[in-house]
Design an enzyme around this catalytic site. Structure first.
Site, PDB file in Angstrom:
ATOM      1  N   GLY A 131       0.837  -1.192   0.000  1.00 55.03           N
ATOM      2  CA  GLY A 131       0.000   0.000   0.000  1.00 55.03           C
ATOM      3  C   GLY A 131       0.873   1.243   0.000  1.00 55.03           C
ATOM      4  O   GLY A 131       0.830   2.059  -0.913  1.00 55.03           O
ATOM      5  N   SER A 132       1.735   1.344   1.018  1.00 59.80           N
ATOM      6  CA  SER A 132       2.561   2.550   1.155  1.00 59.80           C
ATOM      7  C   SER A 132       3.658   2.634   0.103  1.00 59.80           C
ATOM      8  O   SER A 132       3.994   3.724  -0.360  1.00 59.80           O
ATOM      9  CB  SER A 132       3.197   2.592   2.552  1.00 59.80           C
ATOM     10  OG  SER A 132       2.188   2.818   3.506  1.00 59.80           O
ATOM     11  N   THR A 158     -12.268   1.970  -2.893  1.00 59.38           N
ATOM     12  CA  THR A 158     -13.600   2.548  -2.673  1.00 59.38           C
ATOM     13  C   THR A 158     -14.297   2.698  -4.024  1.00 59.38           C
ATOM     14  O   THR A 158     -13.671   3.151  -4.996  1.00 59.38           O
ATOM     15  CB  THR A 158     -13.482   3.925  -1.988  1.00 59.38           C
ATOM     16  OG1 THR A 158     -12.671   3.785  -0.832  1.00 59.38           O
ATOM     17  CG2 THR A 158     -14.858   4.451  -1.589  1.00 59.38           C
ATOM     18  N   GLN A 279     -15.786  22.085  34.718  1.00 56.33           N
ATOM     19  CA  GLN A 279     -14.663  22.605  33.920  1.00 56.33           C
ATOM     20  C   GLN A 279     -13.935  21.513  33.125  1.00 56.33           C
ATOM     21  O   GLN A 279     -13.390  21.786  32.049  1.00 56.33           O
ATOM     22  CB  GLN A 279     -13.693  23.374  34.811  1.00 56.33           C
ATOM     23  CG  GLN A 279     -14.314  24.691  35.272  1.00 56.33           C
ATOM     24  CD  GLN A 279     -13.401  25.506  36.142  1.00 56.33           C
ATOM     25  OE1 GLN A 279     -12.414  25.005  36.681  1.00 56.33           O
ATOM     26  NE2 GLN A 279     -13.726  26.780  36.321  1.00 56.33           N
ATOM     27  N   VAL A 337     -17.465  12.405  26.905  1.00 57.12           N
ATOM     28  CA  VAL A 337     -18.484  13.351  27.392  1.00 57.12           C
ATOM     29  C   VAL A 337     -19.823  12.630  27.549  1.00 57.12           C
ATOM     30  O   VAL A 337     -20.569  12.858  28.504  1.00 57.12           O
ATOM     31  CB  VAL A 337     -18.623  14.559  26.414  1.00 57.12           C
ATOM     32  CG1 VAL A 337     -19.849  15.401  26.748  1.00 57.12           C
ATOM     33  CG2 VAL A 337     -17.358  15.416  26.414  1.00 57.12           C
ATOM     34  N   GLY A 339     -20.236   9.494  28.196  1.00 61.47           N
ATOM     35  CA  GLY A 339     -20.154   8.379  29.145  1.00 61.47           C
ATOM     36  C   GLY A 339     -20.638   7.084  28.489  1.00 61.47           C
ATOM     37  O   GLY A 339     -20.385   6.852  27.304  1.00 61.47           O
ATOM     38  N   GLU A 363      -5.725   7.152   1.552  1.00 64.91           N
ATOM     39  CA  GLU A 363      -5.029   8.201   0.782  1.00 64.91           C
ATOM     40  C   GLU A 363      -3.674   8.499   1.422  1.00 64.91           C
ATOM     41  O   GLU A 363      -3.293   9.650   1.596  1.00 64.91           O
ATOM     42  CB  GLU A 363      -5.909   9.442   0.630  1.00 64.91           C
ATOM     43  CG  GLU A 363      -7.174   9.099  -0.147  1.00 64.91           C
ATOM     44  CD  GLU A 363      -7.694  10.208  -1.012  1.00 64.91           C
ATOM     45  OE1 GLU A 363      -6.888  11.028  -1.475  1.00 64.91           O
ATOM     46  OE2 GLU A 363      -8.909  10.226  -1.230  1.00 64.91           O
TER      47      GLU A 363
HETATM   48  N1  COS Z   1       4.679  14.650  -7.253  1.00 72.66           N
HETATM   49  C1  COS Z   1       5.313  14.492  -8.454  1.00 72.66           C
HETATM   50  N2  COS Z   1       6.334  13.619  -8.629  1.00 72.66           N
HETATM   51  C2  COS Z   1       6.734  12.921  -7.554  1.00 72.66           C
HETATM   52  C3  COS Z   1       6.110  13.037  -6.287  1.00 72.66           C
HETATM   53  C4  COS Z   1       5.042  13.953  -6.161  1.00 72.66           C
HETATM   54  N3  COS Z   1       4.426  14.138  -5.004  1.00 72.66           N
HETATM   55  N4  COS Z   1       6.724  12.209  -5.412  1.00 72.66           N
HETATM   56  C5  COS Z   1       7.696  11.596  -6.097  1.00 72.66           C
HETATM   57  N5  COS Z   1       7.696  12.011  -7.394  1.00 72.66           N
HETATM   58  C6  COS Z   1       8.598  11.608  -8.469  1.00 72.66           C
HETATM   59  C7  COS Z   1      10.036  11.854  -8.044  1.00 72.66           C
HETATM   60  O1  COS Z   1      10.450  13.159  -8.353  1.00 72.66           O
HETATM   61  C8  COS Z   1      10.767  10.820  -8.862  1.00 72.66           C
HETATM   62  O2  COS Z   1      10.888  11.298 -10.186  1.00 72.66           O
HETATM   63  P1  COS Z   1      12.201  10.968 -11.083  1.00 72.66           P
HETATM   64  O3  COS Z   1      12.234   9.477 -11.187  1.00 72.66           O
HETATM   65  O4  COS Z   1      11.927  11.641 -12.386  1.00 72.66           O
HETATM   66  O5  COS Z   1      13.365  11.525 -10.321  1.00 72.66           O
HETATM   67  C9  COS Z   1       9.796   9.633  -8.904  1.00 72.66           C
HETATM   68  O6  COS Z   1       8.503  10.197  -8.681  1.00 72.66           O
HETATM   69  C10 COS Z   1      10.088   8.614  -7.826  1.00 72.66           C
HETATM   70  O7  COS Z   1      10.081   9.293  -6.596  1.00 72.66           O
HETATM   71  P2  COS Z   1      10.689   8.686  -5.261  1.00 72.66           P
HETATM   72  O8  COS Z   1      11.972   8.022  -5.553  1.00 72.66           O
HETATM   73  O9  COS Z   1      10.632   9.756  -4.242  1.00 72.66           O
HETATM   74  O10 COS Z   1       9.622   7.538  -4.926  1.00 72.66           O
HETATM   75  P3  COS Z   1       9.503   6.673  -3.655  1.00 72.66           P
HETATM   76  O11 COS Z   1       9.287   5.276  -4.053  1.00 72.66           O
HETATM   77  O12 COS Z   1      10.638   6.934  -2.696  1.00 72.66           O
HETATM   78  O13 COS Z   1       8.139   7.270  -3.040  1.00 72.66           O
HETATM   79  C11 COS Z   1       6.538   7.659  -1.300  1.00 72.66           C
HETATM   80  C12 COS Z   1       7.886   7.147  -1.709  1.00 72.66           C
HETATM   81  C13 COS Z   1       6.334   7.190   0.113  1.00 72.66           C
HETATM   82  C14 COS Z   1       6.464   9.181  -1.378  1.00 72.66           C
HETATM   83  C15 COS Z   1       5.419   7.117  -2.214  1.00 72.66           C
HETATM   84  O14 COS Z   1       5.595   5.723  -2.422  1.00 72.66           O
HETATM   85  C16 COS Z   1       4.034   7.339  -1.610  1.00 72.66           C
HETATM   86  O15 COS Z   1       3.495   8.428  -1.612  1.00 72.66           O
HETATM   87  N6  COS Z   1       3.437   6.272  -1.066  1.00 72.66           N
HETATM   88  C17 COS Z   1       2.085   6.333  -0.557  1.00 72.66           C
HETATM   89  C18 COS Z   1       1.206   5.612  -1.486  1.00 72.66           C
HETATM   90  C19 COS Z   1      -0.225   5.706  -1.094  1.00 72.66           C
HETATM   91  O16 COS Z   1      -0.743   6.777  -0.901  1.00 72.66           O
HETATM   92  N7  COS Z   1      -0.904   4.557  -0.990  1.00 72.66           N
HETATM   93  C20 COS Z   1      -2.281   4.539  -0.682  1.00 72.66           C
HETATM   94  C21 COS Z   1      -3.051   5.028  -1.827  1.00 72.66           C
HETATM   95  S1  COS Z   1      -4.603   4.404  -1.835  1.00 72.66           S
HETATM   96  S2  COS Z   1      -5.773   5.875  -1.922  1.00 72.66           S
END
Ligand code: COS
Length: 380
Positions: A131-132, A158, A279, A337, A339, A363
């Site tokens: 997910g993350s 969703t 309070q 509040v 209970g 998100e």
């Molecule tokens: N907007 C635009 N571009 C972005 C960006 C953003 N917010 N974040 C990263 N990028 C770009 C980077 O600039 C990089 O580009 P280049 O390859 O051209 O240099 C590329 O994307 C890869 O970025 P990065 O190496 O930072 O990616 P990571 O794998 O380290 O990302 C996080 C880590 C945690 C930020 C990302 O995986 C994330 O947001 N995870 C959450 C996912 C999520 O929300 N899951 C649930 C969704 S369900 S609704």
């Protein structure tokens, strides 16, 4: 220049959504929470009065409302029921990658029917195994002539399976991580695309959550947004915007927790007087108020940045993490509040707590929001 006033149009939108929440959502919210059924009629009525798919641009037949408008709307609807609001919010989430990464022709093709037919969109990024780490996608996309073939599954989606289409994030080669990512629109009726509804959620039970399964699901290559390697960035840019309405929904929960607490504290007596005169109860109410006002400011500021085309990544993450935690704490204190009565379904506050919890998870978890903020602060 700083201006905290809403425009006449925004005030009208606010009263429309407020009235809808009081008349159409609140009376049925507990029942849909119990039955876990999709509130089809409520969503149809929301569409009828123009509260669904509000971010569809005007050139694609929509209202083209801004982020601040969406937040005003979101707070009012979530005041009624966060679960029902999530259905509408998730449709905007499914629309956003098409607005960000789609051509004008794609926007017309996919977004116009949503508005004219009062249909839903969905956004499919998370998978059962991740997910993350959004770059570790396992859903496989193979380009076969002028078609894309998808295999894999998506989790916690969703509106998944009931929406007209899902914007599906997949990879042409998992070893390439973000560079192999694609965003593909998959219509609901596509052969090889099925879904399984997820039951027994802790909260937000009115919203329809599903696992999506793709088994040799084929769509034309013209259904891809951007090119190979663009999927991850489209997903990130989408979430940088759509986290803000989650913050707005959280503010709706906090406002409801505050108002229910005030009402109950005035009516309930202990030691010969209303508990509102104690309070320690007053401190809880003041704490909820502080949370609501500061979270709303953070939410509106992030929305204002989006509407003015300014950088908003950290501010959106801040608003989402902060507002959802404020909402969870406010709901928790509202139960205190109330209970014993707060612990049972007779009063709406235990549902607020169950609903608020998800806003800390979807998100992107609030841990990821902190990571996003820290990255912004630590970079050169
Ligand atoms: N907007 C635009 N571009 C972005 C960006 C953003 N917010 N974040 C990263 N990028 C770009 C980077 O600039 C990089 O580009 P280049 O390859 O051209 O240099 C590329 O994307 C890869 O970025 P990065 O190496 O930072 O990616 P990571 O794998 O380290 O990302 C996080 C880590 C945690 C930020 C990302 O995986 C994330 O947001 N995870 C959450 C996912 C999520 O929300 N899951 C649930 C969704 S369900 S609704």
């Amino acid at each position: 220049m700083i201006d905290f006033s809403l425009t006449e149009q925004q005030k009208e939108l606010q009263s429309l959504a407020r009235e809808f929440a009081r008349e159409e959502i609140i009376p049925v919210a507990a029942e849909f929470d119990r039955s876990e059924e999709y509130p089809e009629q409520v969503i149809a009525k929301a569409a009828q009065i123009g509260l669904l798919n509000v971010s569809v641009p005007e050139h694609a037949g929509g209202l083209g409302l801004g982020m601040l408008d969406e937040c005003i709307l979101g707070e009012e609807l979530a005041y009624g029921c966060m679960g029902i609001y999530t259905i509408l919010m998730a449709s905007e989430l499914g629309i956003t990658p098409i607005v960000i990464g789609g051509t004008e022709a794609q926007q017309k093709q996919w977004l116009e029917p949503l508005v004219s037919g009062a249909k839903l969109a969905s956004f499919a990024l998370s998978e059962p195994g991740n997910g993350s780490d959004a770059a570790a996608l396992k859903t496989k996309a193979v380009i076969d002539g002028d078609e894309i073939v998808l295999n894999g599954s998506k989790m916690w989606i969703t509106n998944g399976g009931i929406a007209e289409f899902a914007v599906v994030f997949a990879t042409v080669d998992a070893s390439l991580r973000t560079k192999g990512s694609v965003a593909v629109i998959v219509p609901r009726e596509t052969k090889g695309f099925s879904h399984n509804k997820i039951h027994h959620k802790m909260g937000q039970r009115a919203s329809y959550t599903a696992e999506l399964v793709f088994e040799d699901a084929r769509v034309p290559i013209s259904y891809m947004l951007g090119g190979v390697g663009d999927g991850f960035k489209i997903a990130m840019k989408t979430l940088d915007k759509t986290r803000i309405p989650v913050a707005a929904g959280s503010n709706g929960i906090t406002k409801r927790a505050l108002e229910e607490s005030v009402k109950y504290a005035r009516a309930r007596e202990a030691f010969g007087k209303p508990i509102s005169e104690f309070q320690l109860i007053q401190a809880k109410i003041a704490q909820m108020y502080m949370g609501l006002e500061t979270a709303r400011l953070a939410t509106y500021r992030a929305a204002w940045l989006v509407d003015n085309g300014l950088p908003h990544v950290s501010e959106a993450a801040l608003a989402k993490a902060y507002a959802s935690e404020v909402a969870f704490n406010a709901a928790n204190e509202a139960i205190q509040v109330h209970g014993g009565f707060g612990y049972v379904g007779e009063y709406p506050v235990e549902k607020l707590l169950r609903d608020a919890k998800l806003n800390m998870i979807f998100e992107s978890t609030n841990e990821i929001q902190r990571l996003v903020m820290a990255r912004g602060l630590l970079k050169d």
